[in-house]
Design a protein around this motif. Structure first.
Motif, PDB file in Angstrom:
ATOM      1  N   ARG A 212       3.140  14.812  -0.874  1.00 10.95           N
ATOM      2  CA  ARG A 212       2.060  13.836  -0.785  1.00 10.95           C
ATOM      3  C   ARG A 212       0.736  14.435  -1.270  1.00 10.95           C
ATOM      4  NH1 ARG A 212      -1.369  13.559   3.723  1.00 10.95           N
ATOM      5  NH2 ARG A 212      -1.464  11.279   3.528  1.00 10.95           N
TER       6      ARG A 212
ATOM      7  N   HIS B 286      -1.508  13.253  -4.378  1.00 13.65           N
ATOM      8  CA  HIS B 286      -2.937  13.031  -4.173  1.00 13.65           C
ATOM      9  C   HIS B 286      -3.758  13.763  -5.241  1.00 13.65           C
ATOM     10  CE1 HIS B 286      -6.873  13.939  -2.109  1.00 13.65           C
ATOM     11  NE2 HIS B 286      -6.817  12.625  -1.958  1.00 13.65           N
TER      12      HIS B 286
ATOM     13  N   LEU C 295      -1.676   7.589   0.897  1.00 14.41           N
ATOM     14  CA  LEU C 295      -1.245   7.126  -0.415  1.00 14.41           C
ATOM     15  C   LEU C 295      -0.785   5.689  -0.234  1.00 14.41           C
ATOM     16  CD1 LEU C 295       0.694  10.325  -1.489  1.00 14.41           C
ATOM     17  CD2 LEU C 295      -1.648   9.676  -2.063  1.00 14.41           C
TER      18      LEU C 295
ATOM     19  N   VAL D  50      -5.194   5.724  -3.678  1.00 17.71           N
ATOM     20  CA  VAL D  50      -5.627   6.567  -2.560  1.00 17.71           C
ATOM     21  C   VAL D  50      -6.516   5.740  -1.642  1.00 17.71           C
ATOM     22  CG1 VAL D  50      -6.805   8.704  -1.885  1.00 17.71           C
ATOM     23  CG2 VAL D  50      -5.544   8.604  -4.050  1.00 17.71           C
TER      24      VAL D  50
END
Length: 264
Positions: free
Chosen positions: A75, A79, A133, A150
């Motif tokens: 994750r 990002h 996310l 985001v």
């Protein structure tokens, strides 16, 4: 599990509670500090857990395993890629950008259930993480299929209108080219994978060649044609999202039925 893992879990849970209290008290500086501490604790938990798992554990979930050569969870790598792009992106683009510019080894299969896991985490403990996310939102205020964004981005940045796919592609080309130019300025060699990605993007920008400066120039020229109309469409969608959607829906999309019932 070891005592260190238990301690980390207790600290993570305590930090989440402290963050919620700080947000309710509108202590934004304290909340930011606590979120940074929470992120460090979550990373430490991931590393501690990895140390206790067998080297070849078939039961280990692929999306939770940091790819080879990286200590960051999937994750956080996603990002990183989205932050570099600054626009909603599909898994294929995220994987390509991260592999070319971050020297990572993400796989599309690792992103399959990521948004669903993020939504489950948010609904269980809202705003406990520094970011989520989430999904890009369509003009129907539903989740755009396949596009990740985001949660910390403004709504206008997380919604997509009729012109947004082209605008976001041009923005992607500019961001990728800009990153390559910054590498050159610092004397770092451009990875072949980054040059290949730039060449693929340049093929879809009229007047561009696989040179970062030319890509930026050509993409910005076309972007000027679409930017105002796209910004207006996104502002209108974002306004409706703020008026009609609840917190979780603003991140992960509403359903037609729920919206219809609320209107009624």
């Amino acid at each position: 599990m070891s005592e260190s893992l238990d301690d980390l879990e207790e600290r993570i849970n305590a930090l989440r509670g402290e963050i919620r209290q700080a947000m309710r008290a509108r202590e934004s500086a304290l909340a930011r500090s606590l979120r940074a501490e929470l992120r460090r604790a979550e990373r430490a938990w991931d590393l501690a857990l990895a140390a206790h798992e067998p080297a070849h554990d078939p039961a280990r979930e692929e999306e939770d395993e940091p790819p080879p050569g990286s200590l960051l969870p999937v994750r956080e790598q996603v990002h990183q890629a989205l932050t570099l792009l600054g626009v909603p992106a599909a898994a294929k683009m995220i994987v390509a950008v991260h592999g070319a510019l971050r020297a990572g080894s993400l796989k599309g299969t690792q992103l399959t259930s990521l948004r669903r896991d993020e939504e489950r985490s948010f609904r269980t403990s809202p705003f406990a993480r520094p970011y989520y996310l989430c999904a890009a939102l369509t003009d129907r205020l539903s989740a755009s299929r396949g596009l990740l964004a985001v949660s910390t981005w403004p709504l206008e940045q997380r919604v997509v209108g009729p012109l947004s796919p082209r605008v976001d592609f041009l923005t992607t080309a500019i961001r990728v080219a800009g990153h390559i130019m910054r590498l050159a300025e610092t004397g770092e060699p451009t990875p072949p994978s980054a040059q290949r990605l730039l060449s693929r993007l340049a093929q879809n920008v009229p007047g561009a060649e696989p040179d970062p400066a030319l890509v930026v120039k050509a993409a910005r020229a076309e972007l000027e044609v679409h930017a105002a109309a796209d910004a207006a469409a996104r502002a209108e969608i974002a306004g409706r999202a703020r008026d009609r959607l609840r917190d979780a829906e603003r991140l992960f999309g509403g359903t037609v039925l729920a919206l219809a019932q609320r209107e009624a």
